[in-house]
Design an enzyme around this catalytic site. Sequence first.
Site, PDB file in Angstrom:
ATOM      1  N   ASN A 100      -1.075   6.082  -0.399  1.00 18.15           N
ATOM      2  CA  ASN A 100      -1.973   5.541  -1.420  1.00 18.15           C
ATOM      3  C   ASN A 100      -1.453   6.017  -2.762  1.00 18.15           C
ATOM      4  O   ASN A 100      -1.672   7.165  -3.151  1.00 18.15           O
ATOM      5  CB  ASN A 100      -3.402   6.070  -1.159  1.00 18.15           C
ATOM      6  CG  ASN A 100      -4.368   5.660  -2.251  1.00 18.15           C
ATOM      7  OD1 ASN A 100      -4.057   4.823  -3.095  1.00 18.15           O
ATOM      8  ND2 ASN A 100      -5.550   6.267  -2.251  1.00 18.15           N
ATOM      9  N   LYS A 145      -2.308   5.115  -5.657  1.00 11.69           N
ATOM     10  CA  LYS A 145      -3.327   5.096  -6.720  1.00 11.69           C
ATOM     11  C   LYS A 145      -2.739   4.434  -7.972  1.00 11.69           C
ATOM     12  O   LYS A 145      -1.956   3.494  -7.842  1.00 11.69           O
ATOM     13  CB  LYS A 145      -3.829   6.516  -6.975  1.00 11.69           C
ATOM     14  CG  LYS A 145      -4.243   7.209  -5.663  1.00 11.69           C
ATOM     15  CD  LYS A 145      -4.968   8.498  -5.850  1.00 11.69           C
ATOM     16  CE  LYS A 145      -5.337   9.062  -4.488  1.00 11.69           C
ATOM     17  NZ  LYS A 145      -6.077  10.296  -4.551  1.00 11.69           N
ATOM     18  N   HIS A 148     -12.572   3.952  -0.963  1.00  5.60           N
ATOM     19  CA  HIS A 148     -11.986   5.251  -1.309  1.00  5.60           C
ATOM     20  C   HIS A 148     -12.972   6.035  -2.177  1.00  5.60           C
ATOM     21  O   HIS A 148     -13.696   5.450  -2.980  1.00  5.60           O
ATOM     22  CB  HIS A 148     -10.660   5.041  -2.048  1.00  5.60           C
ATOM     23  CG  HIS A 148      -9.913   6.318  -2.231  1.00  5.60           C
ATOM     24  ND1 HIS A 148     -10.208   7.201  -3.236  1.00  5.60           N
ATOM     25  CD2 HIS A 148      -8.911   6.877  -1.509  1.00  5.60           C
ATOM     26  CE1 HIS A 148      -9.405   8.253  -3.126  1.00  5.60           C
ATOM     27  NE2 HIS A 148      -8.606   8.076  -2.084  1.00  5.60           N
ATOM     28  N   GLU A 183     -12.633   7.683  -4.769  1.00  5.28           N
ATOM     29  CA  GLU A 183     -12.503   7.451  -6.222  1.00  5.28           C
ATOM     30  C   GLU A 183     -13.184   6.143  -6.622  1.00  5.28           C
ATOM     31  O   GLU A 183     -13.722   6.021  -7.719  1.00  5.28           O
ATOM     32  CB  GLU A 183     -11.010   7.458  -6.618  1.00  5.28           C
ATOM     33  CG  GLU A 183     -10.452   8.879  -6.596  1.00  5.28           C
ATOM     34  CD  GLU A 183      -8.987   8.988  -6.233  1.00  5.28           C
ATOM     35  OE1 GLU A 183      -8.256   7.987  -6.299  1.00  5.28           O
ATOM     36  OE2 GLU A 183      -8.568  10.109  -5.858  1.00  5.28           O
ATOM     37  N   GLU A 241     -11.864  11.421   4.691  1.00  8.77           N
ATOM     38  CA  GLU A 241     -11.313  12.138   3.541  1.00  8.77           C
ATOM     39  C   GLU A 241     -12.418  12.947   2.855  1.00  8.77           C
ATOM     40  O   GLU A 241     -13.157  12.404   2.030  1.00  8.77           O
ATOM     41  CB  GLU A 241     -10.739  11.156   2.527  1.00  8.77           C
ATOM     42  CG  GLU A 241      -9.629  10.294   3.059  1.00  8.77           C
ATOM     43  CD  GLU A 241      -8.767   9.736   1.924  1.00  8.77           C
ATOM     44  OE1 GLU A 241      -7.582  10.059   1.894  1.00  8.77           O
ATOM     45  OE2 GLU A 241      -9.299   9.022   1.066  1.00  8.77           O
ATOM     46  N   GLY A 246      -6.728  15.578  -3.736  1.00  7.70           N
ATOM     47  CA  GLY A 246      -6.023  15.936  -4.968  1.00  7.70           C
ATOM     48  C   GLY A 246      -6.291  17.357  -5.442  1.00  7.70           C
ATOM     49  O   GLY A 246      -5.957  17.719  -6.569  1.00  7.70           O
ATOM     50  N   SER A 266      -5.108  16.049   0.298  1.00  8.75           N
ATOM     51  CA  SER A 266      -4.072  17.073   0.095  1.00  8.75           C
ATOM     52  C   SER A 266      -3.142  17.266   1.296  1.00  8.75           C
ATOM     53  O   SER A 266      -2.721  18.388   1.594  1.00  8.75           O
ATOM     54  CB  SER A 266      -4.700  18.410  -0.319  1.00  8.75           C
ATOM     55  OG  SER A 266      -5.375  18.268  -1.546  1.00  8.75           O
TER      56      SER A 266
HETATM   57  P1  PGA Z   1      -4.260  13.342  -2.000  1.00 13.58           P
HETATM   58  O1  PGA Z   1      -5.067  11.969  -1.967  1.00 13.58           O
HETATM   59  O2  PGA Z   1      -3.298  13.318  -0.847  1.00 13.58           O
HETATM   60  O3  PGA Z   1      -3.567  13.360  -3.344  1.00 13.58           O
HETATM   61  O4  PGA Z   1      -5.268  14.438  -1.873  1.00 13.58           O
HETATM   62  C1  PGA Z   1      -5.478  11.420  -0.745  1.00 13.58           C
HETATM   63  C2  PGA Z   1      -6.276  10.161  -0.990  1.00 13.58           C
HETATM   64  O5  PGA Z   1      -6.985  10.098  -1.996  1.00 13.58           O
HETATM   65  O6  PGA Z   1      -6.222   9.210  -0.197  1.00 13.58           O
END
Ligand code: PGA
Length: 262
Positions: A9, A11, A95, A97, A167, A173, A213
Amino acid sequence: MRKPIIAANWKMNKAISESVDFVKDLKDLAMDIFNVEIVICPPFISLATVAEVLKDTNLKLGAQNMYWEKSGAFTGEISPVMLRDIGCHYVIVGHSERREYFKETDEDVHRKVKSAISFNLIPIMCLGEKLQERESGNTLDVVERQVKKGLDGLTKEEIKNLIIAYEPVWAIGTGKTASPSDANEVHKFIRSILKKLYDEEISSTIRIQYGGSVNPENIDGLMKEEEVDGVLVGGASLNINSFMKIIKGSGRPGPMKGGDQV
Ligand code: PGA
């Protein structure tokens, strides 16, 4: 055994030229990898060009979001028909976000999941608890609500290829990951909900990814867990070396099910 699925992903990262350079390298490096399904989810603007590079390879294309209507006056939105037309097989839906910054509700997520399926896209339905929900002991309640609302009224046949990505929001992140055994427990719980809503077959065949992460150091531990069927990777998927290490750390020996339908 369920076939692991690793999704990148990206983003809001990488311009078109950077996306193309990345997938050209990945295509060569991952050419012989068939025991893991690999999905790249670049920003919308890069989908068409990346699709060209991925054509006739073992890599699949996914989008990061979509709107649920087929077409119409929805300024700025992208429809499932457009995503199919461009060559997407997957779409990330719900997601954290999107839920947090763009105020997507469980009902919105449900509409998107339903619409994606009806247009022949496989949704990667994301869910997970926030830090205060975990700290107050509500993780399982939150996860149960998100699974039930996301899948509300969908039939076994409709959801059979769907992917769930667990998640925990506090792990995205942040450099913090759920311990492999904590992730496994939540995945197991999700399977128990699927079993209640549907049956044993659905509960044991749906693939559940972990996200938050994930990196080359923690992939082995996560993939050792029985209920973890791959990962959704943000930050560590932006670099080809770390992403390749994650892919290589995700393979499981033996015959595998899933992923051959798209
Ligand atoms: P990250 O993001 O690996 O940077 O923590 C994962 C995600 O948001 O799918």
